[in-house]
Design a protein around this motif. Structure first.
Motif, mmCIF file in Angstrom:
data_model
loop_
_atom_site.group_PDB
_atom_site.id
_atom_site.type_symbol
_atom_site.label_atom_id
_atom_site.label_comp_id
_atom_site.label_asym_id
_atom_site.label_seq_id
_atom_site.Cartn_x
_atom_site.Cartn_y
_atom_site.Cartn_z
ATOM 1 N N LYS A 34 0.846 -1.192 0.000
ATOM 2 C CA LYS A 34 0.000 0.000 0.000
ATOM 3 C C LYS A 34 0.877 1.236 0.000
ATOM 4 C CE LYS A 34 -4.209 1.777 2.146
ATOM 5 N NZ LYS A 34 -5.188 1.592 3.225
ATOM 6 N N LEU A 35 0.542 2.206 -0.859
ATOM 7 C CA LEU A 35 1.341 3.411 -0.997
ATOM 8 C C LEU A 35 0.918 4.469 0.013
ATOM 9 C CD1 LEU A 35 1.485 3.865 -4.886
ATOM 10 C CD2 LEU A 35 2.985 2.533 -3.401
ATOM 11 N N LEU A 88 -5.592 1.869 -18.240
ATOM 12 C CA LEU A 88 -6.756 1.987 -17.356
ATOM 13 C C LEU A 88 -7.011 0.689 -16.602
ATOM 14 C CD1 LEU A 88 -9.178 3.962 -19.710
ATOM 15 C CD2 LEU A 88 -7.814 4.877 -17.830
ATOM 16 N N ASP A 89 -6.814 -0.458 -17.249
ATOM 17 C CA ASP A 89 -7.021 -1.741 -16.575
ATOM 18 C C ASP A 89 -6.036 -1.939 -15.437
ATOM 19 O OD1 ASP A 89 -9.129 -2.381 -18.172
ATOM 20 O OD2 ASP A 89 -8.007 -3.655 -19.546
ATOM 21 N N ILE A 90 -4.780 -1.570 -15.660
ATOM 22 C CA ILE A 90 -3.773 -1.704 -14.592
ATOM 23 C C ILE A 90 -4.127 -0.808 -13.413
ATOM 24 C CG2 ILE A 90 -1.351 -1.302 -14.025
ATOM 25 C CD1 ILE A 90 -0.669 -2.068 -16.915
ATOM 26 N N THR A 91 -4.511 0.437 -13.704
ATOM 27 C CA THR A 91 -4.889 1.361 -12.617
ATOM 28 C C THR A 91 -6.132 0.878 -11.879
ATOM 29 O OG1 THR A 91 -4.009 3.157 -13.992
ATOM 30 C CG2 THR A 91 -5.338 3.768 -12.092
ATOM 31 N N LEU A 92 -7.104 0.364 -12.614
ATOM 32 C CA LEU A 92 -8.333 -0.117 -11.984
ATOM 33 C C LEU A 92 -8.068 -1.309 -11.084
ATOM 34 C CD1 LEU A 92 -11.404 0.102 -11.754
ATOM 35 C CD2 LEU A 92 -11.605 -1.345 -13.779
ATOM 36 N N GLU A 96 -8.762 -1.380 -7.112
ATOM 37 C CA GLU A 96 -9.684 -2.372 -6.562
ATOM 38 C C GLU A 96 -9.054 -3.145 -5.417
ATOM 39 O OE1 GLU A 96 -12.334 -6.230 -8.094
ATOM 40 O OE2 GLU A 96 -10.827 -5.288 -9.401
ATOM 41 N N LYS A 97 -7.782 -3.456 -5.536
ATOM 42 C CA LYS A 97 -7.072 -4.200 -4.479
ATOM 43 C C LYS A 97 -6.532 -3.288 -3.388
ATOM 44 C CE LYS A 97 -7.835 -8.012 -6.584
ATOM 45 N NZ LYS A 97 -8.835 -8.956 -6.038
ATOM 46 N N GLU A 98 -6.827 -1.974 -3.477
ATOM 47 C CA GLU A 98 -6.439 -0.985 -2.461
ATOM 48 C C GLU A 98 -4.930 -0.855 -2.322
ATOM 49 O OE1 GLU A 98 -8.394 -1.758 1.209
ATOM 50 O OE2 GLU A 98 -10.416 -1.554 0.389
ATOM 51 N N HIS A 99 -4.209 -1.137 -3.404
ATOM 52 C CA HIS A 99 -2.776 -0.878 -3.390
ATOM 53 C C HIS A 99 -2.486 0.604 -3.575
ATOM 54 C CE1 HIS A 99 -2.204 -5.099 -3.253
ATOM 55 N NE2 HIS A 99 -2.552 -5.341 -4.525
ATOM 56 N N ILE A 100 -3.341 1.310 -4.303
ATOM 57 C CA ILE A 100 -3.201 2.747 -4.506
ATOM 58 C C ILE A 100 -4.527 3.411 -4.145
ATOM 59 C CG2 ILE A 100 -1.459 2.464 -6.304
ATOM 60 C CD1 ILE A 100 -3.585 2.952 -8.389
#
Length: 597
Positions: A34-35, A88-92, A96-100
């Motif tokens: 998590k960032l 967009l898929d990578i960012t989404l 979704e996984k709350e990494h960013i």
């Protein structure tokens, strides 16, 4: 940024296989999964710059931005994908996984729509619609709902309401599905009308047109009242003009009924063509439009919507129509419904659907009038049932879980029921402390939330004060429930209001002295014997007067009473005189305190 760009353009496989490792390589975060806030901001800036670079490259090449770079062949999935959808898929996935931070994907979508033409925005919005389920998750929706709302509103402002009807409808349908029904940003709470939707028509007749121009002006002049119903409701002159114009139009419709052949010829429901939501107002087309069943239905439905608004529930007395106006509305409404029934095709069925829609609309009006209370219910968690689908009922020693646990606890601790701490009466200071805090102006507690409004709390406090603080309890009659609060709990500026003044104390002591004197006089009067009876002779005391003795003797002789009966009657008279004396003293002293509550 080059590492991220190279991975987007060349890295095969789905985003979950390399996205987290890619961010760790680019950012080198303090935490592995998590960032932090500054790291999120740095990554967002990198992604926005990279997105702008992709859009510029697509504009130079002349390709659609959502298809730019589509020559990359992902061998695992056997599909091709552009660079921007890949980004967009990578960012989404990371959001979704709350990494960013969850709102990053919404910010990228807003930037992408602002940098794109309307033709490319249709493809971008198609991507948004395909990811609606993921974007609508609670952890993402809470962070980006306002950004998504702003993005859609900006698209609606850029679109033409006459030429881009389908795209506008897609955006509105998406917002209706994306936001909950009770979202206040999607509600017209104040009931404001779109008066900017002005219908322009000809003001002067053209030569060579065989049509009644007065009827033409009257017909299109009705749109002014349909766009702003409030002007009709508050201006009697406008209402009379509207009813006269509407009567002219309805008379024309009734004089020129449509046949079934004309209704089938103009049935737009079966035609696979796009048509505009606004009709042309040229006077040359007036004759053809009057023969169009769909055109007539639009005008008649507008009349029903206006009548329904004028009769809408939840209005104040000022907005309600008068009795004469109600009768005119009912008369015109019956004529409009009869015309809808006679308008082919399937006029009766069409009218029934319109009435159902208007009835549902009343429920929405009441809901808005009540403050738009949320009515969504959280889904219940379904538990899997094992053992062949049969649900076993748990067995408890004393019938349910709570009683069984209480009994088990008592067995382990036999002295629990006789523990003095089990039931403990609070002290006066402890009980009245919440009310004292409410009385403090510096606390800023609103009057509706004060404890003095709780009847049970006040009733218990008065019972407690009657047992432990009788002096404070006596202040209830003069100062109310706030006067019962101990002065030690109140701040200095409030304490002076409820503290007894010296004059009040002097008056109270003087009243108590007067009361003691009256009681002493009553005791002396009761102690003096009125009569003494010895045999048949009646002998009076020296303190009794001759008149009292003669009256008693004469009365006793005339009535034939015995000496014992005379003594009893004399005692009753003394008691009556004492009661009268007590009432007189009470009136002199003033009204007694009333401790009822």
């Amino acid at each position: 940024m080059e590492v991220l760009k190279r991975a987007i353009m060349q890295q095969p496989g789905p985003p979950e296989s390399f996205a987290l490792q890619l961010v760790q390589e680019v950012i080198k975060p303090q935490k592995h999964t998590k960032l932090a806030q500054d790291e999120n901001q740095f990554l967002e800036n990198v992604l926005r710059v990279l997105l702008q670079e992709f859009v510029s490259a697509a504009a130079v090449s002349g390709e659609k931005i959502m298809q730019f770079g589509q020559s990359i062949d992902v061998t695992e999935t056997k599909t091709t994908q552009g660079n921007i959808p890949r980004l967009l898929d990578i960012t989404l996935y990371l959001c979704e996984k709350e990494h960013i931070e969850g709102g990053m994907i919404f910010q990228l979508l807003e930037d992408l729509t602002e940098m794109s033409t309307m033709e490319n925005c249709k493809d971008i919005f198609g991507y948004i619609e395909s990811k609606q389920d993921i974007l609508g998750k609670q952890e993402l929706f809470a962070r980006g709902k306002l950004v998504m709302l702003r993005t859609c509103n900006q698209l609606l402002r850029r679109l033409s309401k006459a030429n881009d009807v389908v795209f506008c409808g897609r955006i509105l349908m998406f917002l209706a599905r994306f936001f909950p029904l009770s979202e206040r940003s999607a509600l017209n709470i104040k009931g404001v009308f779109n008066t900017s939707n002005e219908t322009k028509y000809e003001k002067e007749p053209f030569e060579g047109i065989c049509i009644d121009f007065n009827f033409y002006e009257t017909f299109w002049g009705l749109q002014e009242y349909f766009s702003s119903p409030t002007s009709v409701n508050h201006a009697p002159a406008k209402w009379r003009k509207f009813t006269s114009s509407l009567s002219v139009v309805l008379n024309t419709f009734e004089a020129q009924p449509l046949s079934d052949e004309e209704g089938d010829a103009n049935n737009l429901e079966e035609e696979a063509v796009n048509f505009s939501i606004k009709y042309l107002t040229s006077s040359k087309l007036m004759g053809l439009e009057l023969k169009d069943s769909s055109f007539r239905r639009h005008v008649l439905v507008q009349c029903l919507i206006l009548f329904d608004y004028l009769k809408a529930p939840g209005k104040g007395d000022k907005d309600l129509p008068s009795e004469t106006m109600k009768e005119e509305i009912t008369s015109c409404e019956e004529r409009v419904k009869k015309l809808l029934q006679l308008t082919p095709p399937r006029g009766q069925e069409f009218l029934r659907k319109i009435e159902h829609i208007l009835e549902r609309e009343k429920n929405w009006v009441w809901w808005k009038h009540d403050g738009c209370l949320p009515y969504e219910k959280q889904p219940m968690e379904t538990k899997t049932v094992q053992d062949g689908g049969k649900k076993r009922r748990p067995k408890w020693r004393l019938g349910n879980k709570e009683l069984s646990q209480l009994w088990k606890w008592a067995d382990q601790n036999p002295n629990a029921l006789i523990d003095p701490q089990r039931v403990q009466t609070p002290s006066i200071m402890e009980y009245w402390k919440p009310l004292a805090e409410d009385m403090d102006p510096s606390a800023g507690i609103e009057a509706e939330y004060h404890h003095k409004n709780k009847r049970v709390y006040c009733w218990k406090g008065l019972r407690l004060s009657a047992r432990q603080d009788l002096e404070g309890f006596s202040k209830f009659t003069d100062l109310g429930i706030e006067g019962v609060v101990p002065l030690e709990l109140l701040p200095p500026d409030v304490r002076s209001k409820y503290q007894a003044k010296p004059n009040d104390r002097a008056k109270r002591s003087k009243k108590e002295e007067t009361k003691a004197t009256v009681h002493q006089a009553e005791e002396n009067q009761i102690a003096v014997p009125a009569t003494e009876i010895d045999g048949e002779d009646i002998r009076t005391d020296t303190t009794a007067t001759t008149m009292e003795f003669d009256a008693a003797a004469v009365t006793g002789t005339q009535s034939g009473q015995t000496p014992d009966e005379l003594q009893k009657q004399s005692s009753d008279n003394d008691v009556g005189q004492e009661a009268c004396q007590l009432e007189t003293d009470a009136e002199v002293e003033g009204p007694s305190r009333d401790f009822s509550f």
